[in-house]
Design an enzyme around this catalytic site. Structure first.
Site, short mmCIF file in Angstrom:
data_model
loop_
_atom_site.label_atom_id
_atom_site.label_comp_id
_atom_site.label_asym_id
_atom_site.label_seq_id
_atom_site.Cartn_x
_atom_site.Cartn_y
_atom_site.Cartn_z
N GLU A 94 4.86 -39.86 12.93
CA GLU A 94 5.33 -38.51 13.20
C GLU A 94 4.98 -38.08 14.62
O GLU A 94 3.96 -38.49 15.18
CB GLU A 94 4.69 -37.52 12.20
CG GLU A 94 5.17 -37.77 10.78
CD GLU A 94 4.46 -36.89 9.75
OE1 GLU A 94 5.07 -36.64 8.70
OE2 GLU A 94 3.31 -36.46 9.99
N CYS A 107 3.42 -33.68 20.83
CA CYS A 107 2.29 -34.42 20.28
C CYS A 107 2.80 -35.80 19.85
O CYS A 107 3.68 -35.89 19.00
CB CYS A 107 1.70 -33.65 19.11
SG CYS A 107 0.23 -34.38 18.39
N CYS A 114 -4.39 -44.81 11.07
CA CYS A 114 -5.54 -44.76 11.97
C CYS A 114 -6.73 -45.39 11.27
O CYS A 114 -6.96 -45.16 10.07
CB CYS A 114 -5.87 -43.31 12.35
SG CYS A 114 -7.20 -43.15 13.55
N CYS A 118 -11.80 -40.44 10.19
CA CYS A 118 -12.44 -39.13 10.31
C CYS A 118 -12.16 -38.33 9.04
O CYS A 118 -11.02 -38.29 8.56
CB CYS A 118 -11.93 -38.39 11.53
SG CYS A 118 -12.30 -39.24 13.09
N CYS A 121 -9.21 -35.58 8.68
CA CYS A 121 -7.88 -35.91 9.21
C CYS A 121 -7.04 -36.63 8.17
O CYS A 121 -7.46 -37.65 7.61
CB CYS A 121 -8.04 -36.79 10.46
SG CYS A 121 -6.47 -37.28 11.20
N GLY A 170 -3.18 -41.80 14.99
CA GLY A 170 -3.84 -42.93 15.62
C GLY A 170 -4.84 -42.55 16.69
O GLY A 170 -4.87 -41.42 17.19
N SER A 202 -6.36 -37.80 23.78
CA SER A 202 -7.44 -37.35 22.90
C SER A 202 -8.09 -38.57 22.25
O SER A 202 -7.40 -39.42 21.70
CB SER A 202 -6.89 -36.41 21.82
OG SER A 202 -7.91 -36.04 20.91
N LEU A 225 -15.27 -34.17 19.29
CA LEU A 225 -16.71 -34.21 19.05
C LEU A 225 -17.04 -33.83 17.61
O LEU A 225 -17.61 -34.60 16.86
CB LEU A 225 -17.42 -33.28 20.03
CG LEU A 225 -18.86 -33.65 20.36
CD1 LEU A 225 -18.91 -34.95 21.14
CD2 LEU A 225 -19.54 -32.54 21.13
N HIS A 226 -16.76 -32.58 17.23
CA HIS A 226 -16.81 -32.10 15.85
C HIS A 226 -18.20 -31.97 15.25
O HIS A 226 -18.33 -31.54 14.09
CB HIS A 226 -15.94 -32.97 14.93
CG HIS A 226 -14.55 -33.17 15.43
ND1 HIS A 226 -13.71 -32.13 15.75
CD2 HIS A 226 -13.84 -34.31 15.70
CE1 HIS A 226 -12.56 -32.61 16.17
NE2 HIS A 226 -12.62 -33.92 16.17
N ASN A 302 -7.16 -27.87 8.83
CA ASN A 302 -5.90 -27.75 8.11
C ASN A 302 -5.97 -28.64 6.87
O ASN A 302 -5.98 -29.87 6.99
CB ASN A 302 -4.73 -28.17 9.00
CG ASN A 302 -4.53 -27.19 10.14
OD1 ASN A 302 -4.32 -26.00 9.92
ND2 ASN A 302 -4.61 -27.68 11.37
N CYS A 345 -2.59 -29.58 13.40
CA CYS A 345 -3.60 -30.56 13.78
C CYS A 345 -4.30 -31.12 12.54
O CYS A 345 -4.75 -30.38 11.67
CB CYS A 345 -4.63 -29.89 14.69
SG CYS A 345 -5.90 -31.01 15.26
#
Length: 381
Positions: A94, A107, A114, A118, A121, A170, A202, A225-226, A302, A345
Site C-alpha cells: 500500500e 507515503c 516487515c 514493532c 504496527c 517495511g 523513516s 524511537l517510541h 491507530n 500511521c
C-alpha cells in the site's frame, strides 16, 4: 543488467546511462527518456517524439515502463487516497497520498510486509515476505504523481506530490540496495526533482545503514524511537536488542553532519498506559539532553485488528507534548489522516504471504505501566 525487457523504472540516471551506452546510445538519450518517463509519465515509447524513430523502435523491443498493477483504490472523507498494488507471489503493498494546504505527501512502501515486528504496527504484525525492487518503489511515486496530476487538473511541469516519506510498509534501510536508486530518482532534476529536505526516510534504527545513507544520499531522517529507555524499547521495537539506544543515537549524531536539515525528527507513538506518562516524557528529555537538535513527532496510536494496545487520550497526548514544549522542544502531534480507510500511521497492512511465520507465534502482551515484566522477559517478536 540485460537489454531484454528492461524496466526503465528500475534505473537511476547512472544506471540508465550505462544501459543505453551498452547499446551504443549517447548519455543525453538516457536523460531524454528519463524526462518522458518521470516528468511526463509516459509508458509508450512511440509517444517520445524527440527521440529518433530507430531509437523508439529499439526501446519498444528491449524495454518497458511498468509499475506494479493497481488492485484497489480507496478515498477517505478527508481527501486521503490509498492504493493497493500487486507485487506478485500473493503479495500486495500500500501507498498513501495525503493532501494538505501547503503540500501533498506520498507515503511509500519499501517491503512486502516487515520483519521489524514493532508491537504497535499492523504491517509488522503480519510478517515479512520480500523486499521490493527499485521499480516497485519508484513505481508507487510514478503512479501517484501522474494519477493525481490528472485528477487535480495539473499540466506538465505542475507537481502533484511535493513530499515523499518512506514510511509505508517495511523498514527502508533493510532494503538499501533498491532504496538508494529510488531516492536518487526522487532527487534527480531529470526525474522528480524533489528537494532533499522533502524526501524523508523513516527508520526503526538500522545503525550501519544510517551511516551508509549519510555518505550515499543524505535526505531528511526520521527515527522511530517510541520509548525513552532500552528496557521498554526492547518490547516495543525488537530491533533495539541489536542496536540499543546509545548506538542508535550516536549514529543519529553522525548523520546530522550530512543531513539537509539542522535537526532530526524523533517519532514517538503514544500507547495508553505503556509509554505515554509524564515520567516517560521527562525520561525522553533526559535521554536526548545535549545530544543533537531534534523535533518530536507524537503519533496517536491507530488500532488494528488483533492488537491489545489502546490509543492514548487526547488529554494525555496534550500533557506529554506540553512537557516537551516547556523544555524548549518542538513537539507536534501528527494529525490522524485516512483512518476511515485504514491509511493512517501504523495501519498499512497490504496482503503478504508471511515468510517469517509470525502468525504461528505466541503473542505476549506488553506491560500496561510500560515497565518490563516477567511475562515479557525474553519474548521473541
Amino acid at each position: 543488467m540485460t537489454l531484454a525487457d528492461a524496466n526503465l523504472l528500475e534505473y537511476d540516471k547512472a544506471a540508465l546511462v550505462e544501459w543505453f551506452g551498452r547499446a551504443g546510445h549517447k548519455a543525453f538519450r538516457a536523460r531524454q527518456a528519463m524526462h518522458w518517463v518521470h516528468q511526463r509519465g509516459a509508458a509508450d515509447f512511440g509517444a517520445m517524439s524527440d527521440l529518433a524513430r530507430p531509437l523508439r523502435e529499439w526501446l519498444q523491443q528491449h524495454a518497458c515502463v511498468r509499475a506494479a498493477p493497481l488492485l484497489t483504490e480507496q478515498r477517505s472523507r478527508d481527501g486521503t487516497v490509498k492504493w493497493l498494488f500487486d507485487v506478485g507471489g500473493g503479495n500486495a503493498v500500500e501507498s498513501v497520498f495525503i493532501p494538505e494546504v501547503a503540500r501533498n505527501t506520498l507515503c511509500v512502501s519499501s517491503q512486502a510486509g516487515c520483519a521489524m515486528a514493532c508491537s504497535f504496527c499492523s504491517t509488522g504484525a503480519q510478517g515479512f515476505s520480500r523486499n521490493l525492487s527499485t521499480a516497485e518503489i519508484i513505481g508507487q511515486l510514478w503512479w501517484a504523481e501522474f494519477s493525481m496530476r490528472q485528477r487535480l487538473g495539473l499540466g506538465d511541469g505542475e507537481r502533484a506530490i511535493s513530499n515523499v516519506v518512506m514510511m509505508g510498509m517495511g523498514e527502508p534501510l533493510q532494503n538499501y540496495g533498491a532504496l538508494l536508486p529510488a531516492l536518487r530518482l526522487m532527487l534527480d532534476d531529470d526525474a522528480y526533482g524533489l528537494s532533499r529536505r522533502r524526501v524523508t526516510v523513516s527508520t526503526s534504527g538500522v545503525v550501519p545503514m544510517i551511516d551508509r545513507l549519510a555518505g550515499d544520499c543524505p535526505v531528511a531522517l526520521a527515527v522511530s524511537l517510541h520509548a525513552p529507555d532500552d528496557a521498554l524499547r526492547d518490547q516495543l521495537v525488537p530491533l533495539n536488542r541489536k542496536y540499543p539506544l546509545a548506538e542508535l543515537l550516536s549514529a543519529c549524531e553522525r548523520y546530522l553532519r550530512h543531513a539537509p536539515r539542522d535537526f532530526l525528527t524523533i517519532e514517538y507513538c503514544l500507547l495508553d498506559g505503556v509509554n505515554d506518562g509524564p515520567r516517560h516524557a521527562r525520561a525522553l528529555l533526559e535521554l536526548m539532553r545535549g545530544r543533537f537538535p531534534w523535533k518530536c513527532n507524537l503519533i496517536p496510536f491507530n488500532p488494528f485488528p488483533g492488537s491489545a494496545l489502546r490509543r492514548t487520550s487526547a488529554r494525555r497526548v496534550a500533557d506529554f507534548a506540553a512537557i516537551l514544549t516547556e523544555a524548549g522542544i518542538v513537539a507536534t502531534v501528527r494529525k490522524t489522516r485516512g483512518d476511515d480507510i485504514d491509511a493512517a500511521c501504523g495501519q498499512l497492512a497490504g496482503e503478504v504471504q508471511d515468510r517469517t511465520t509470525r502468525h504461528g507465534r505466541r503473542v505476549v502482551p506488553i506491560a500496561r505501566d510500560g515497565r518490563p515484566s516477567a511475562a515479557n522477559e525474553g519474548c521473541t517478536a
